[in-house]
Design an enzyme around this catalytic site. Structure first.
Site, PDB file in Angstrom:
ATOM      1  N   PRO A   2      -0.608  -0.788  -0.133  1.00 58.04           N
ATOM      2  CA  PRO A   2      -0.397   0.088   1.030  1.00 58.04           C
ATOM      3  C   PRO A   2       1.029  -0.054   1.584  1.00 58.04           C
ATOM      4  CG  PRO A   2      -2.445  -1.129   1.259  1.00 58.04           C
ATOM      5  CD  PRO A   2      -1.744  -1.689   0.062  1.00 58.04           C
ATOM      6  N   GLU A   3       1.646   1.078   1.878  1.00 55.87           N
ATOM      7  CA  GLU A   3       2.993   1.100   2.428  1.00 55.87           C
ATOM      8  C   GLU A   3       2.920   1.646   3.853  1.00 55.87           C
ATOM      9  OE1 GLU A   3       5.628   3.058  -0.395  1.00 55.87           O
ATOM     10  OE2 GLU A   3       4.458   2.308  -2.081  1.00 55.87           O
TER      11      GLU A   3
END
Ligand SMILES: [Zn+2]
Length: 355
Positions: A2-3
């Site tokens: 996840p960014e």
């Protein structure tokens, strides 16, 4: 992993569920999930605190608690957060449970166990997160938030011009700008028509502007679409849809949406990198030393991209580019469907996401 957009989505989904709730206890089944405390010390330190705010800094969720404390949650590869009734059976991948006074649990589920949860104090003067009074700020090494309205093209230029090195590793460097990871670095470079191996120092003013604008517009769109549900990412309110809008990431061999040539994949600093070698050219100065990297690290993969073009050109296997594209797209769709099914099953086991 996840960014920024994915973590932002999780924070936004959590906020209405837990702000105002009081934590009464914590159970941790994998002590290394806790960055700062032993399971016992952590449980004692959070019990009785009220959740005051949920935010994000870089790729970390920040949960502010009463009494000047704050939790940071780093999802890393496979971390997921669910808020469920306390009597929901706990699946074996749940590493940490925060028990709420209203008989609900916040559950941190993490198959690969790389996720980290820290408990810090807020410095009363600076409001920075600190490990102890007078200690260093937890986020001191992070660069600016790329979607912060106060972050301007001028700031971006100033930071770029202080850096050497190539664009892809630079974008992944959290001290340069915070929150960008592999997916959005590849997408931003493609949108800005900049080769991932290009040196930051070789950018001209219009290149800098395109990169700045590409980073901001891609991250904004991804936040709007609740992130890219690739691999294990999901949020309390369900999956994102940005994966359908990605132009190059994990699309090796498919046609570049701009020029039709096959997307290539190379490895830079152990990270997969997807780009179009036609749209994202290297300047002659960068080409000479990049050639060595391309050949030694990734010759095979680069050749595969070229072979597809040649096959299509010669018609030797009777395959057209369009057919190989469709096959690749089908494989990707299947992969995404399988991943989504796994995520939904996980959410069901955790008692569903609607609690
Ligand atoms: Zn292209």
């Amino acid at each position: 992993m996840p960014e920024l957009p994915e973590v932002e989505t999780v924070a936004r989904d959590l906020r209405p569920r837990i702000v105002g709730a009081t934590i009464v206890g914590a159970r941790c089944t994998w002590s290394r999930t806790l960055r700062t405390h032993s399971p016992e010390a952590f449980a004692a330190a959070v019990a009785g605190r009220r959740v005051e705010a949920v935010g994000r800094r870089a790729k970390l969720i920040v949960v502010d608690l009463s009494g000047g404390a704050a939790l940071t949650i780093h999802l890393k590869m496979t971390g997921q957060l669910f808020v469920v009734p306390a009597d929901t059976p706990v699946d074996p991948y749940v590493r940490l449970v925060l028990e709420l006074a209203d008989d609900r649990d916040v559950r941190f589920r993490d198959i690969r166990k790389f996720g980290k949860v820290g408990l810090y104090g807020r410095d009363p003067v600076t409001a920075d997160l600190v490990t102890e009074a007078g200690g260093g700020a937890v986020f001191a090494d992070l660069g600016p938030e790329p979607l912060d309205p106060a972050f301007t093209l001028r700031d971006f230029r100033r930071r770029l011009r202080r850096r050497s090195g190539r664009l892809k590793p630079l974008l992944l460097d959290q001290s340069f700008v915070a929150g960008v990871g592999n997916i959005y670095a590849d997408e931003a470079l493609w949108a800005a028509r900049l080769h991932p191996l290009r040196h930051a120092a070789s950018l001209r003013a219009p290149d800098e502007r395109r990169l700045f604008e590409a980073i901001r517009s891609i991250l904004s769109e991804a936040v709007e679409r609740r992130g890219s549900s690739i691999d294990d990412y999901t949020a309390p309110d369900g999956d994102g849809s940005m994966q359908d809008r990605l132009q190059v990431y994990q699309r090796t061999g498919e046609s570049c949406p701009r020029c039709g040539r096959p997307i290539k994949r190379i490895v830079i600093g152990a990270r997969s990198t997807h780009f179009c070698s036609w749209c994202q050219r290297l300047s002659p100065a960068d080409r000479a030393d990049a050639k060595a990297i391309l050949r030694t690290q990734t010759g095979g993969v680069v050749r595969r991209g070229r072979r597809w073009t040649e096959l299509a050109g010669e018609g030797s296997l009777g395959l057209t580019v369009a057919e190989t594209d469709r096959a690749a797209a089908r494989r990707r769709t299947d992969r995404t469907k399988r991943a989504a099914a796994t995520r939904r099953a996980a959410a069901r086991d955790s008692g569903g996401s609607r609690a």
